[in-house]
Motif scaffolding. Structure first.
Motif, PDB file in Angstrom:
ATOM      1  N   LYS A  46     -15.488  65.406  -5.536  1.00 31.41           N
ATOM      2  CA  LYS A  46     -15.556  66.118  -6.820  1.00 31.41           C
ATOM      3  C   LYS A  46     -14.257  66.884  -7.086  1.00 31.41           C
ATOM      4  CE  LYS A  46     -18.524  69.421  -9.282  1.00 31.41           C
ATOM      5  NZ  LYS A  46     -17.877  70.723  -9.131  1.00 31.41           N
ATOM      6  N   GLU A  47     -13.807  67.661  -6.068  1.00 32.14           N
ATOM      7  CA  GLU A  47     -12.583  68.462  -6.224  1.00 32.14           C
ATOM      8  C   GLU A  47     -11.362  67.564  -6.378  1.00 32.14           C
ATOM      9  OE1 GLU A  47     -14.978  69.071  -4.148  1.00 32.14           O
ATOM     10  OE2 GLU A  47     -15.593  71.149  -4.516  1.00 32.14           O
ATOM     11  N   LEU A  48     -11.323  66.445  -5.634  1.00 29.62           N
ATOM     12  CA  LEU A  48     -10.195  65.510  -5.752  1.00 29.62           C
ATOM     13  C   LEU A  48     -10.125  64.933  -7.168  1.00 29.62           C
ATOM     14  CD1 LEU A  48      -9.961  63.373  -2.487  1.00 29.62           C
ATOM     15  CD2 LEU A  48      -8.073  64.463  -3.668  1.00 29.62           C
ATOM     16  N   GLN A  49     -11.295  64.563  -7.713  1.00 24.87           N
ATOM     17  CA  GLN A  49     -11.330  64.008  -9.066  1.00 24.87           C
ATOM     18  C   GLN A  49     -10.834  65.028 -10.089  1.00 24.87           C
ATOM     19  OE1 GLN A  49     -12.255  60.610  -9.859  1.00 24.87           O
ATOM     20  NE2 GLN A  49     -11.048  61.356 -11.598  1.00 24.87           N
ATOM     21  N   GLU A  50     -11.206  66.308  -9.876  1.00 22.98           N
ATOM     22  CA  GLU A  50     -10.758  67.370 -10.792  1.00 22.98           C
ATOM     23  C   GLU A  50      -9.239  67.510 -10.757  1.00 22.98           C
ATOM     24  OE1 GLU A  50     -12.946  70.816  -9.603  1.00 22.98           O
ATOM     25  OE2 GLU A  50     -14.819  70.123 -10.528  1.00 22.98           O
ATOM     26  N   MET A  51      -8.652  67.398  -9.558  1.00 25.42           N
ATOM     27  CA  MET A  51      -7.180  67.461  -9.429  1.00 25.42           C
ATOM     28  C   MET A  51      -6.528  66.297 -10.168  1.00 25.42           C
ATOM     29  SD  MET A  51      -6.438  68.437  -5.450  1.00 25.42           S
ATOM     30  CE  MET A  51      -7.684  69.243  -4.479  1.00 25.42           C
ATOM     31  N   ILE A  84      -6.483  67.961   2.192  1.00 25.17           N
ATOM     32  CA  ILE A  84      -6.795  67.623   0.793  1.00 25.17           C
ATOM     33  C   ILE A  84      -8.022  66.716   0.735  1.00 25.17           C
ATOM     34  CG2 ILE A  84      -5.993  66.352  -1.246  1.00 25.17           C
ATOM     35  CD1 ILE A  84      -3.167  67.328  -0.618  1.00 25.17           C
ATOM     36  N   ILE A  85      -8.057  65.705   1.597  1.00 26.74           N
ATOM     37  CA  ILE A  85      -9.185  64.767   1.611  1.00 26.74           C
ATOM     38  C   ILE A  85     -10.484  65.502   1.933  1.00 26.74           C
ATOM     39  CG2 ILE A  85     -10.165  62.773   2.834  1.00 26.74           C
ATOM     40  CD1 ILE A  85      -7.166  61.819   3.144  1.00 26.74           C
ATOM     41  N   GLU A 113       4.341  68.339  -1.673  1.00 26.31           N
ATOM     42  CA  GLU A 113       3.943  67.948  -3.037  1.00 26.31           C
ATOM     43  C   GLU A 113       3.264  66.588  -3.015  1.00 26.31           C
ATOM     44  OE1 GLU A 113       6.437  66.752  -6.773  1.00 26.31           O
ATOM     45  OE2 GLU A 113       6.365  68.957  -6.709  1.00 26.31           O
ATOM     46  N   PHE A 114       2.135  66.510  -3.742  1.00 31.67           N
ATOM     47  CA  PHE A 114       1.373  65.269  -3.815  1.00 31.67           C
ATOM     48  C   PHE A 114       1.252  64.840  -5.277  1.00 31.67           C
ATOM     49  CE2 PHE A 114       0.238  67.490   0.013  1.00 31.67           C
ATOM     50  CZ  PHE A 114       0.237  66.492   0.976  1.00 31.67           C
ATOM     51  N   GLN A 115       1.652  63.612  -5.557  1.00 27.23           N
ATOM     52  CA  GLN A 115       1.573  63.066  -6.908  1.00 27.23           C
ATOM     53  C   GLN A 115       0.132  62.645  -7.219  1.00 27.23           C
ATOM     54  OE1 GLN A 115       4.286  63.271  -8.843  1.00 27.23           O
ATOM     55  NE2 GLN A 115       5.416  64.081  -7.068  1.00 27.23           N
ATOM     56  N   VAL A 116      -0.144  62.460  -8.513  1.00 24.33           N
ATOM     57  CA  VAL A 116      -1.482  62.024  -8.924  1.00 24.33           C
ATOM     58  C   VAL A 116      -1.831  60.682  -8.260  1.00 24.33           C
ATOM     59  CG1 VAL A 116      -2.914  61.332 -10.902  1.00 24.33           C
ATOM     60  CG2 VAL A 116      -1.346  63.275 -11.111  1.00 24.33           C
ATOM     61  N   GLU A 167      -5.136  59.710  -6.047  1.00 25.96           N
ATOM     62  CA  GLU A 167      -5.993  58.560  -6.347  1.00 25.96           C
ATOM     63  C   GLU A 167      -6.218  57.692  -5.109  1.00 25.96           C
ATOM     64  OE1 GLU A 167      -4.865  58.014 -11.098  1.00 25.96           O
ATOM     65  OE2 GLU A 167      -3.715  56.948  -9.550  1.00 25.96           O
ATOM     66  N   GLU A 168      -5.176  57.568  -4.289  1.00 32.53           N
ATOM     67  CA  GLU A 168      -5.309  56.831  -3.030  1.00 32.53           C
ATOM     68  C   GLU A 168      -6.311  57.518  -2.103  1.00 32.53           C
ATOM     69  OE1 GLU A 168      -4.156  53.906  -1.637  1.00 32.53           O
ATOM     70  OE2 GLU A 168      -3.697  53.481  -3.732  1.00 32.53           O
ATOM     71  N   TYR A 169      -6.199  58.862  -2.021  1.00 29.22           N
ATOM     72  CA  TYR A 169      -7.104  59.625  -1.142  1.00 29.22           C
ATOM     73  C   TYR A 169      -8.546  59.487  -1.621  1.00 29.22           C
ATOM     74  CZ  TYR A 169      -2.659  61.863   0.110  1.00 29.22           C
ATOM     75  OH  TYR A 169      -1.363  62.100   0.476  1.00 29.22           O
TER      76      TYR A 169
END
Length: 289
Positions: free
Chosen positions: A254-259, A248-249, A278-281, A285-287
């Motif tokens: 850009k893609e992380l921010q979109e998620m 995911i990281i 499953e990964f919470q919002v 944000e931590e990543y």
């Protein structure tokens, strides 16, 4: 040890050979992916080949991937193995059902259609080695035999088979790879050709109670078979939450921010074992930090 590979040589090291029984591997793959009988047979053959080819790798960290892409309804297959003969794989279309072939057998060739076989070896170099050939039959064993001859210039005989029970469990699964080494004499080649012609089906031999050792003895016993080792092999997926986090990281800021902006948990499934992560919002944000 349920599933295992036997590694051997014969004819004073003019021939090297591998034989495997892989019923548990294929049953595990079928259960993970809920495959139809023809998809189980196709994936089972590829997993069997990958387990034996993985055991040929030199270094502990080496990885082998077999990939088939075809224009048939199954669309494609992937199998990955390491040097310890741990193997995993998946089918692009696990639910494919097509009529049997003219011999009344599961039509693996028809399910795959016309396509390409890729053999990818990650052996610690900058770029992995990739060998690629067209599917010559779609039966997988013949395709790998052709790959060895054309891409690696190693004359080989590959036999693979999966026998399904009427209740969609795996009855038998296994195969062998026999390769001629550069100094093989004409006499050895001729003897081996005659022996191979006597083999109808690898699953028939397993059904008759033969073990991988028995099969190699039948094929190479007259040439002074020397069994070197027995290697356990298993279906093993090394996915973990930590590995998925890294994936995911790696998609980038850009893609992380979109998620994160979507405001919903992200669920990722492992292709190989169907494990869900499953990964919470708040995780995302931590990543991003």
């Amino acid at each position: 040890m349920t599933d295992y590979i036997v590694r051997a040589t014969a004819a004073n090291h003019q021939v090297r050979a591998f034989a495997a029984t892989t019923k548990e591997i294929v049953e595990t793959a079928k259960n993970h992916h809920n495959t139809s009988p023809v998809a189980t047979a196709a994936l089972g053959r590829l997993l069997t080949a990958a387990s034996m080819m993985g055991s040929m790798l030199k270094s502990e960290k080496d990885l082998l991937t077999l990939q088939i892409k075809g224009n048939g309804p199954i669309k494609g297959l992937v199998a990955t193995a390491d040097a310890q003969a741990n193997v995993k794989g998946y089918v692009h279309n696990p639910n494919v059902i097509i009529p049997p072939n003219e011999n009344g057998k599961l039509d693996v060739s028809g399910a795959l259609g016309i396509g390409l076989l890729s053999v990818i070896k990650d052996i610690g170099l900058k770029e992995p080695y990739v060998g690629q050939t067209h599917l010559v039959s779609g039966e997988i064993a013949e395709d790998l035999t052709y790959y060895y001859a054309s891409s690696e210039q190693v004359p080989s005989v590959v036999a693979l088979g999966v026998l399904m029970n009427k209740d969609n469990t795996v009855g038998q699964s296994g195969g062998f790879i026999i390769q001629l080494l550069p100094d093989a004499s004409e006499e050895v080649i001729k003897h081996l050709e005659e022996k191979i012609q006597q083999v109808n089906s690898v699953t028939e031999m397993f059904e008759a109670g033969k073990s991988p050792e028995d099969i190699l003895e039948m094929l190479l016993g007259d040439l002074g078979l020397d069994i070197l080792e027995t290697i356990p092999t298993q279906y093993h997926c090394n996915c973990s939450r930590d590995r998925v986090e890294k994936a995911i990281i790696s998609v980038g800021r850009k893609e992380l921010q979109e998620m994160i902006d979507e405001g919903k948990p992200v669920e990722l499934n492992c292709h190989f074992c169907k494990e869900k992560y499953e990964f919470q919002v708040t995780d995302l944000e931590e990543y991003l930090k």
